[in-house]
Write a protein that holds these residues in place. Sequence first.
Motif, PDB file in Angstrom:
ATOM      1  N   THR A   1      36.600  10.197   7.022  1.00 26.93           N
ATOM      2  CA  THR A   1      37.298  11.200   6.218  1.00 26.93           C
ATOM      3  C   THR A   1      37.549  12.387   7.144  1.00 26.93           C
ATOM      4  O   THR A   1      37.196  12.344   8.322  1.00 26.93           O
ATOM      5  CB  THR A   1      36.448  11.660   5.011  1.00 26.93           C
ATOM      6  OG1 THR A   1      35.336  12.413   5.502  1.00 26.93           O
ATOM      7  CG2 THR A   1      35.980  10.468   4.182  1.00 26.93           C
ATOM      8  N   THR A   2      38.106  13.451   6.623  1.00 29.26           N
ATOM      9  CA  THR A   2      38.298  14.656   7.436  1.00 29.26           C
ATOM     10  C   THR A   2      37.159  15.651   7.259  1.00 29.26           C
ATOM     11  O   THR A   2      37.248  16.782   7.718  1.00 29.26           O
ATOM     12  CB  THR A   2      39.644  15.338   7.104  1.00 29.26           C
ATOM     13  OG1 THR A   2      39.691  15.630   5.715  1.00 29.26           O
ATOM     14  CG2 THR A   2      40.816  14.471   7.503  1.00 29.26           C
TER      15      THR A   2
ATOM     16  N   TYR B   1      42.089  13.900  11.528  1.00 25.84           N
ATOM     17  CA  TYR B   1      42.679  12.824  10.729  1.00 25.84           C
ATOM     18  C   TYR B   1      41.574  11.945  10.165  1.00 25.84           C
ATOM     19  O   TYR B   1      40.532  11.763  10.791  1.00 25.84           O
ATOM     20  CB  TYR B   1      43.602  11.946  11.587  1.00 25.84           C
ATOM     21  CG  TYR B   1      44.788  12.669  12.156  1.00 25.84           C
ATOM     22  CD1 TYR B   1      45.933  12.852  11.401  1.00 25.84           C
ATOM     23  CD2 TYR B   1      44.760  13.183  13.449  1.00 25.84           C
ATOM     24  CE1 TYR B   1      47.026  13.521  11.917  1.00 25.84           C
ATOM     25  CE2 TYR B   1      45.843  13.860  13.971  1.00 25.84           C
ATOM     26  CZ  TYR B   1      46.975  14.028  13.200  1.00 25.84           C
ATOM     27  OH  TYR B   1      48.057  14.695  13.712  1.00 25.84           O
ATOM     28  N   SER B   2      41.847  11.379   9.014  1.00 30.96           N
ATOM     29  CA  SER B   2      40.978  10.327   8.487  1.00 30.96           C
ATOM     30  C   SER B   2      41.583   8.995   8.903  1.00 30.96           C
ATOM     31  O   SER B   2      42.714   8.946   9.404  1.00 30.96           O
ATOM     32  CB  SER B   2      40.893  10.411   6.959  1.00 30.96           C
ATOM     33  OG  SER B   2      42.110   9.980   6.380  1.00 30.96           O
TER      34      SER B   2
ATOM     35  N   SER C   1      42.817   6.979   7.075  1.00 30.79           N
ATOM     36  CA  SER C   1      43.975   6.726   6.217  1.00 30.79           C
ATOM     37  C   SER C   1      45.183   7.570   6.595  1.00 30.79           C
ATOM     38  O   SER C   1      46.290   7.281   6.160  1.00 30.79           O
ATOM     39  CB  SER C   1      43.611   7.020   4.758  1.00 30.79           C
ATOM     40  OG  SER C   1      42.508   6.266   4.366  1.00 30.79           O
ATOM     41  N   THR C   2      44.987   8.635   7.396  1.00 32.16           N
ATOM     42  CA  THR C   2      46.094   9.556   7.659  1.00 32.16           C
ATOM     43  C   THR C   2      46.482   9.677   9.124  1.00 32.16           C
ATOM     44  O   THR C   2      47.372  10.459   9.447  1.00 32.16           O
ATOM     45  CB  THR C   2      45.726  10.977   7.155  1.00 32.16           C
ATOM     46  OG1 THR C   2      44.594  11.461   7.888  1.00 32.16           O
ATOM     47  CG2 THR C   2      45.438  10.980   5.668  1.00 32.16           C
ATOM     48  N   LEU C   3      45.831   8.925  10.005  1.00 26.67           N
ATOM     49  CA  LEU C   3      46.081   9.158  11.424  1.00 26.67           C
ATOM     50  C   LEU C   3      47.413   8.591  11.888  1.00 26.67           C
ATOM     51  O   LEU C   3      47.930   7.624  11.319  1.00 26.67           O
ATOM     52  CB  LEU C   3      44.950   8.578  12.275  1.00 26.67           C
ATOM     53  CG  LEU C   3      44.835   7.065  12.335  1.00 26.67           C
ATOM     54  CD1 LEU C   3      44.571   6.659  13.763  1.00 26.67           C
ATOM     55  CD2 LEU C   3      43.678   6.637  11.479  1.00 26.67           C
TER      56      LEU C   3
END
Length: 105
Positions: free
Chosen positions: A32-33, A48-49, A51-53
């Motif tokens: 997670t972040t 970034y997590s 899921s978002t990188l």
Amino acid sequence: WGQINPKTVGGLIYENTCIHDEPLKNVLIGETTEQVMSPNGLSFHPQYSLSTLPPLTYLLIPGGEGTDQVCANKELVAKLGGLVTHAEAVLTVCTGAFILQVCLP
């Protein structure tokens, strides 16, 4: 092993520090972040997590006391496996190699 006398390592950073000569974008990735702590007191705040990188060219997997927990987390291992598969190169440090091992098919 006897008593361990820890050594102190200092890393100088300053405005516009350049840690490499190539045009590389360095990012910190976490499950997670949320901030994570290392056992020696360093704190890291992932940008970034998983899921978002953005797409990665290289992936660095460090080792540490949390290696067993990462290896036992099937969901995390599956996400890391995707990163490993798509990275041009994967580098590990110490017990990070065990994380890489469980991510491989």
